[in-house]
Design a protein around this motif. Structure first.
Motif, PDB file in Angstrom:
ATOM      1  N   GLY A  51       0.797  -1.214   0.000  1.00 35.91           N
ATOM      2  CA  GLY A  51       0.000   0.000   0.000  1.00 35.91           C
ATOM      3  C   GLY A  51       0.827   1.259   0.000  1.00 35.91           C
ATOM      4  N   PHE A  52       2.124   1.173  -0.342  1.00 30.58           N
ATOM      5  CA  PHE A  52       2.996   2.339  -0.362  1.00 30.58           C
ATOM      6  C   PHE A  52       3.223   2.803  -1.794  1.00 30.58           C
ATOM      7  N   ILE A  53       3.590   4.082  -1.941  1.00 32.56           N
ATOM      8  CA  ILE A  53       4.025   4.593  -3.235  1.00 32.56           C
ATOM      9  C   ILE A  53       5.414   4.036  -3.503  1.00 32.56           C
ATOM     10  N   VAL A  54       5.702   3.674  -4.728  1.00 30.47           N
ATOM     11  CA  VAL A  54       7.020   3.148  -5.074  1.00 30.47           C
ATOM     12  C   VAL A  54       8.067   4.222  -4.830  1.00 30.47           C
ATOM     13  N   GLN A  55       9.104   3.877  -4.125  1.00 26.06           N
ATOM     14  CA  GLN A  55      10.204   4.813  -3.927  1.00 26.06           C
ATOM     15  C   GLN A  55      11.504   4.043  -3.825  1.00 26.06           C
ATOM     16  N   VAL A  56      12.542   4.567  -4.402  1.00 25.36           N
ATOM     17  CA  VAL A  56      13.854   3.932  -4.330  1.00 25.36           C
ATOM     18  C   VAL A  56      14.500   4.436  -3.053  1.00 25.36           C
ATOM     19  N   GLY A  57      14.757   3.550  -2.135  1.00 25.93           N
ATOM     20  CA  GLY A  57      15.344   3.941  -0.858  1.00 25.93           C
ATOM     21  C   GLY A  57      14.480   3.440   0.269  1.00 25.93           C
ATOM     22  N   VAL A  58      14.981   2.457   0.963  1.00 23.28           N
ATOM     23  CA  VAL A  58      14.251   1.908   2.095  1.00 23.28           C
ATOM     24  C   VAL A  58      14.780   2.566   3.354  1.00 23.28           C
ATOM     25  N   GLY A  59      13.935   3.262   4.089  1.00 21.30           N
ATOM     26  CA  GLY A  59      14.401   3.900   5.319  1.00 21.30           C
ATOM     27  C   GLY A  59      14.879   2.873   6.306  1.00 21.30           C
ATOM     28  N   CYS A  60      16.066   3.095   6.864  1.00 19.63           N
ATOM     29  CA  CYS A  60      16.680   2.078   7.726  1.00 19.63           C
ATOM     30  C   CYS A  60      16.414   2.330   9.206  1.00 19.63           C
ATOM     31  N   ASN A  61      15.488   3.258   9.517  1.00 20.16           N
ATOM     32  CA  ASN A  61      15.244   3.532  10.929  1.00 20.16           C
ATOM     33  C   ASN A  61      13.893   2.991  11.381  1.00 20.16           C
ATOM     34  N   SER A  62      13.324   2.101  10.599  1.00 20.37           N
ATOM     35  CA  SER A  62      12.021   1.544  10.932  1.00 20.37           C
ATOM     36  C   SER A  62      12.183   0.185  11.595  1.00 20.37           C
ATOM     37  N   GLU A  63      11.403  -0.024  12.633  1.00 18.04           N
ATOM     38  CA  GLU A  63      11.469  -1.304  13.339  1.00 18.04           C
ATOM     39  C   GLU A  63      10.949  -2.452  12.482  1.00 18.04           C
ATOM     40  N   THR A  64      10.120  -2.124  11.475  1.00 16.14           N
ATOM     41  CA  THR A  64       9.535  -3.179  10.654  1.00 16.14           C
ATOM     42  C   THR A  64      10.400  -3.537   9.458  1.00 16.14           C
ATOM     43  N   THR A  65      11.456  -2.777   9.205  1.00 15.97           N
ATOM     44  CA  THR A  65      12.330  -3.078   8.081  1.00 15.97           C
ATOM     45  C   THR A  65      13.226  -4.262   8.437  1.00 15.97           C
ATOM     46  N   ILE A  66      13.154  -5.304   7.658  1.00 15.79           N
ATOM     47  CA  ILE A  66      13.996  -6.482   7.890  1.00 15.79           C
ATOM     48  C   ILE A  66      15.253  -6.324   7.051  1.00 15.79           C
ATOM     49  N   LEU A  67      16.352  -6.074   7.703  1.00 19.14           N
ATOM     50  CA  LEU A  67      17.604  -5.802   7.003  1.00 19.14           C
ATOM     51  C   LEU A  67      18.769  -6.064   7.943  1.00 19.14           C
ATOM     52  N   SER A  68      19.669  -6.940   7.535  1.00 20.16           N
ATOM     53  CA  SER A  68      20.744  -7.370   8.432  1.00 20.16           C
ATOM     54  C   SER A  68      21.907  -6.385   8.432  1.00 20.16           C
ATOM     55  N   ASP A  69      22.676  -6.441   9.499  1.00 19.15           N
ATOM     56  CA  ASP A  69      23.827  -5.549   9.653  1.00 19.15           C
ATOM     57  C   ASP A  69      24.909  -5.849   8.627  1.00 19.15           C
ATOM     58  N   ASP A  70      25.069  -7.132   8.264  1.00 18.44           N
ATOM     59  CA  ASP A  70      26.134  -7.437   7.316  1.00 18.44           C
ATOM     60  C   ASP A  70      25.854  -6.835   5.944  1.00 18.44           C
ATOM     61  N   LYS A  71      24.582  -6.750   5.562  1.00 15.69           N
ATOM     62  CA  LYS A  71      24.260  -6.122   4.280  1.00 15.69           C
ATOM     63  C   LYS A  71      24.507  -4.616   4.326  1.00 15.69           C
ATOM     64  N   ILE A  72      24.099  -3.988   5.417  1.00 16.96           N
ATOM     65  CA  ILE A  72      24.382  -2.555   5.588  1.00 16.96           C
ATOM     66  C   ILE A  72      25.888  -2.324   5.543  1.00 16.96           C
ATOM     67  N   SER A  73      26.642  -3.168   6.230  1.00 21.08           N
ATOM     68  CA  SER A  73      28.096  -3.008   6.288  1.00 21.08           C
ATOM     69  C   SER A  73      28.733  -3.198   4.921  1.00 21.08           C
ATOM     70  N   SER A  74      28.200  -4.136   4.140  1.00 23.49           N
ATOM     71  CA  SER A  74      28.722  -4.354   2.788  1.00 23.49           C
ATOM     72  C   SER A  74      28.559  -3.104   1.940  1.00 23.49           C
ATOM     73  N   HIS A  75      27.361  -2.525   1.959  1.00 28.10           N
ATOM     74  CA  HIS A  75      27.119  -1.308   1.185  1.00 28.10           C
ATOM     75  C   HIS A  75      27.984  -0.157   1.693  1.00 28.10           C
ATOM     76  N   ALA A  76      28.067  -0.041   3.015  1.00 31.83           N
ATOM     77  CA  ALA A  76      28.813   1.082   3.599  1.00 31.83           C
ATOM     78  C   ALA A  76      30.291   1.026   3.249  1.00 31.83           C
ATOM     79  N   SER A  77      30.888  -0.157   3.302  1.00 28.40           N
ATOM     80  CA  SER A  77      32.319  -0.263   3.005  1.00 28.40           C
ATOM     81  C   SER A  77      32.588   0.043   1.539  1.00 28.40           C
ATOM     82  N   TYR A  78      31.681  -0.386   0.655  1.00 27.32           N
ATOM     83  CA  TYR A  78      31.843  -0.086  -0.771  1.00 27.32           C
ATOM     84  C   TYR A  78      31.722   1.412  -1.018  1.00 27.32           C
ATOM     85  N   PHE A  79      30.712   2.031  -0.418  1.00 28.60           N
ATOM     86  CA  PHE A  79      30.495   3.461  -0.644  1.00 28.60           C
ATOM     87  C   PHE A  79      31.606   4.315  -0.046  1.00 28.60           C
TER      88      PHE A  79
END
Length: 760
Positions: free
Chosen positions: A546-574
């Motif tokens: 029921g959301f509008i399509v948007q590129v960018g998943v906010g990472c401060n939501s308790e309902t967002t399922i996203l592991s630390d290793d994936k965040i760390s992978s992106h962060a180290s590359y960037f």
């Protein structure tokens, strides 16, 4: 020749280590006879052997007493061999140990050991044989005989120390100012006091430098220390302060010799001081008279020794020996230390500096002079920020209004003790603690004050503007911000259930800018199956949620399922990208993709897209709107205009329309359908197959790219809309207003003098 091995008993126990058995056979073959196996103690055995040395034909350097056959002792750890490399000692009691670098100081009445490799001996020996070690020791002794043990012959090799009971952290140059009589207050002849702190733990002894005691801060320091000591011992805020003492010799007392017998008791300390002409009696009187200031029985004592030349790796010729004294009330009588108290050694560590961190990280030191502003200190932002900070880049302004919540700790670089604190402020404090003795220049705030973000002067001090907010609203604001004309801008997003990391890096003079790069990426869905699948997944997820399509998943939501290793992978590359860009910024815009494929296997793929500047047009009838054309589209339209000659032709634009930023991004042009009609005075665009082609583009882009407007040519002018064009506008206006979401009417005419866009 007196040998130390003569004092060792024979080893009588069984030897069960098979690797050692093999090395023992090799040693026997090298010596041509059975070797002695002696007991070194602590499950270690000693094997004395003789090593042949290829001495220089014209005599040894400085007439050093190194002989053609040198007796040495190989000491093996029977439990850990071969993981633990053998230690090698000289077996000669009259070996010239005080004249050679790269000898460890003698401990426990043993001879000194050879420092035969730079770095970790265990790692060196991991792929070597015992024969290789024999050759290495032979080469070491030859280097000693030729005067080539020191890599830089013009500088002095510091003592090789081991057997530490703890460590002490201070900046060498800061302590040097004490010896140079420039900073600390002298309590006696060549004797000063420094304040240290020990972390509140029960492990290894570590003393961290706090400050030099000067005539200006002596009273306030004593008061501060007393206040801490009055606190309850269980109080976690209680700081354990220690007064440390620095002693040094006169300027004309210079010692070249390597005194490998470091004092381990009070009697040895006095002899050591006398050898180096260090006046210890005033120090002894002070610590016995004012024994109450040393609440803790252990405290550091630092001895400054002057060498004949600058120490390798340091800025002066003063070498510091770091000791730890143990003095209790029973050791003191009539201003004297009456017992032969024990003394330990402390290993010295330089505090981390931004310059050192930059050097270790391979960063350009000059980058530290540039200041950058970071918006967003959440999961991805916090990790990139800390990567930059640990590389010595601390000239950062951190902006974030949010506070750390417990669920943030799953993938944030902060820790439990930071819960409840502002994210930007907590990160700034962490960075300051990495470099406790330096001005980091990191500052923080929840936001810029009202109106400042729109002022050009606000960003004049910044080189890079970094957006880690994952906010579409802020992305739009940043893309169109007029106050960033000369800044470099980058923005990151995480999408596709955390599996896709995206960084947009603007081109020179902000062209292409952030929203150009985003629309360019969407447009690749026509030809790139991976991007097409990603955008379609985003569309499906948005519909089901029921959301509008948007590129960018906010990472401060308790309902967002996203592991630390994936965040760390992106962060180290960037962060790696940013370091490269900060050192050598590219003129073109760039899109960096970090794609995690989390299926049967876990793999990571990266892609870099180079994007040329967009062609930019201000709308003729409404200057608040801007049309930005993807590279090569204008060139394509020009070719079609020329091919049509005197006949009017046209087509349809596809792209992205953003009402918030009043920007239309044209990412593609569809040629006029076959049922279109054109003459030298008019053009009627047909419909044959057009709807199907537009739907195909919309579907492949997950609804991100679609119809945005029309274009046609005026080969003979005019450079404006005709009456017939205005009739078409009225018709399109009614149609576009009924779309979901509604679209403005965008119509462009192309004439021999250029392209003229209109928006209604």
């Amino acid at each position: 020749m007196e040998k130390f091995s003569d004092s060792l008993p024979l080893f009588t126990n069984d030897i069960e280590n098979p690797e050692f058995q093999d090395s023992l056979k090799s040693l026997c073959q090298l010596q041509g006879d059975q070797v002695k196996i002696l007991d070194w103690g602590n499950s270690r055995i000693a094997i004395p052997i003789e090593i042949n040395i290829d001495l220089p034909s014209l005599g040894n350097f400085d007439d050093l007493d190194i002989r053609e056959k040198e007796p040495v002792i190989f000491v093996f750890d029977l439990i850990n061999y071969p993981v633990s490399a053998p230690r090698v000692y000289t077996d000669r009691l009259d070996f010239p140990k005080n004249n050679l670098a790269h000898l460890y100081v003698a401990v426990n009445n043993r001879p000194p050991a050879f420092c035969y490799v730079r770095g970790n001996a265990d790692e060196w020996y991991a792929n070597k044989r015992i024969e290789d070690l024999v050759i290495r020791i032979s080469n070491w002794l030859r280097d000693g005989a030729t005067g080539e043990l020191t890599e830089n012959g013009e500088q002095y090799e510091p003592l090789r120390l081991e057997g530490y009971s703890g460590s002490i952290i201070y900046d060498y140059d800061t302590l040097l100012t004490v010896v140079a009589n420039k900073a600390a207050f002298e309590f006696g002849d060549k004797f000063s006091i420094v304040l240290f702190e020990r972390p509140n733990n029960s492990g290894r002894y570590t003393y961290k430098f706090v400050r030099l005691i000067t005539d200006k801060n002596a009273l306030t320091t004593i008061k501060e220390v007393d206040e801490e000591r009055k606190k309850d011992k269980e109080d976690v805020t209680r700081k354990k302060y220690y007064y440390g003492y620095v002693l040094w010799s006169e300027e004309d007392v210079i010692r070249r010799e390597y005194e490998v017998n470091i004092p381990r008791s009070w009697d040895e300390f006095k002899l050591f001081c006398e050898y180096y002409h260090i006046k210890y009696k005033e120090f002894e009187k002070f610590i016995t008279t004012y024994s109450k200031i040393n609440e803790y029985i252990y405290f550091p004592v630092i001895i400054g020794i002057r060498r004949p030349s600058q120490l390798i790796g340091y800025s002066s010729n003063v070498e510091f020996i770091n000791l730890r004294f143990k003095v209790t009330s029973s050791d003191i009588e009539q201003e004297k230390i009456v017992n032969n108290i024990s003394i330990d050694m402390l290993s010295h560590n330089q505090p981390l500096t931004q310059k050192l961190a930059s050097h270790i990280s391979g960063m350009n030191l000059s980058l530290g002079n540039e200041r950058h502003v970071v918006f967003g200190c959440g999961a991805i932002g916090s990790k990139i920020i800390m990567h930059l900070a640990r590389s010595g880049q601390t000239n950062l302004t951190l902006i974030d209004p949010d506070y750390i919540s417990p669920h943030n700790l799953v993938r944030h670089s902060l820790f439990g003790e930071d819960v409840g604190q502002n994210k930007a402020e907590a990160l700034a404090e962490k960075i300051k603690k990495i470099y406790p003795y330096e001005q980091t220049n990191v500052i923080n705030g929840p936001s810029f004050k009202d109106g400042l973000i729109d002022q050009k002067s606000t960003f004049e001090i910044y080189n890079w503007i970094l957006d880690f907010t994952a906010s579409e609203a802020f992305f739009n604001k940043l893309a169109t911000l007029k106050s960033l004309d000369t800044n470099r801008v980058a923005s990151t997003f995480i999408s596709d259930f955390g599996n896709l990391g995206i960084m947009y890096k603007e081109g020179e003079s902000r062209n292409p800018r952030l929203d150009d790069l985003q629309s360019y990426l969407y447009s690749l869905s026509e030809s790139n199956k991976n991007i097409q699948n990603w955008l379609q997944r985003e569309q499906t997820t948005a519909r089901s949620s029921g959301f509008i399509v948007q590129v960018g998943v906010g990472c401060n939501s308790e309902t967002t399922i996203l592991s630390d290793d994936k965040i760390s992978s992106h962060a180290s590359y960037f962060s790696g990208i940013l370091k490269k860009e900060m050192a050598n910024p590219a003129k073109d815009g760039k899109i960096y993709l970090n794609n995690i494929i989390d299926t049967e296997d876990y793999t990571i793929e990266t892609h870099v897209l180079n994007v040329k500047p967009f062609d930019i047009f201000q709308v003729v009838n409404d200057s608040s709107w801007t049309i930005r054309f993807k590279p090569e589209i204008i060139e394509q339209l020009t070719k079609e205009f020329l091919l049509a000659g005197q006949t009017e032709t046209g087509g349809v634009f596809v792209g992205v329309c953003n009402y918030k930023t009043k920007t239309i991004h044209v990412t593609g042009s569809i040629k006029a359908p076959l049922d279109s009609k054109g003459s030298s005075t008019h053009f009627i665009r047909g419909n044959d197959g057009l709807s199907k082609e537009i739907s195909k583009i919309e579907n492949s882009s997950g609804g991100q790219i679609g119809y945005v407007g029309e274009w046609h040519t005026h080969p003979n002018g005019p450079n404006c809309l005709s009456k017939q064009d205005m009739e078409s506008v009225k018709k399109h206006k009614e149609e576009c207003s009924n779309l979901q979401p509604p679209l403005p009417v965008f119509l462009s005419i192309i004439t021999p003098t250029g392209l003229y866009p209109y928006v209604f």
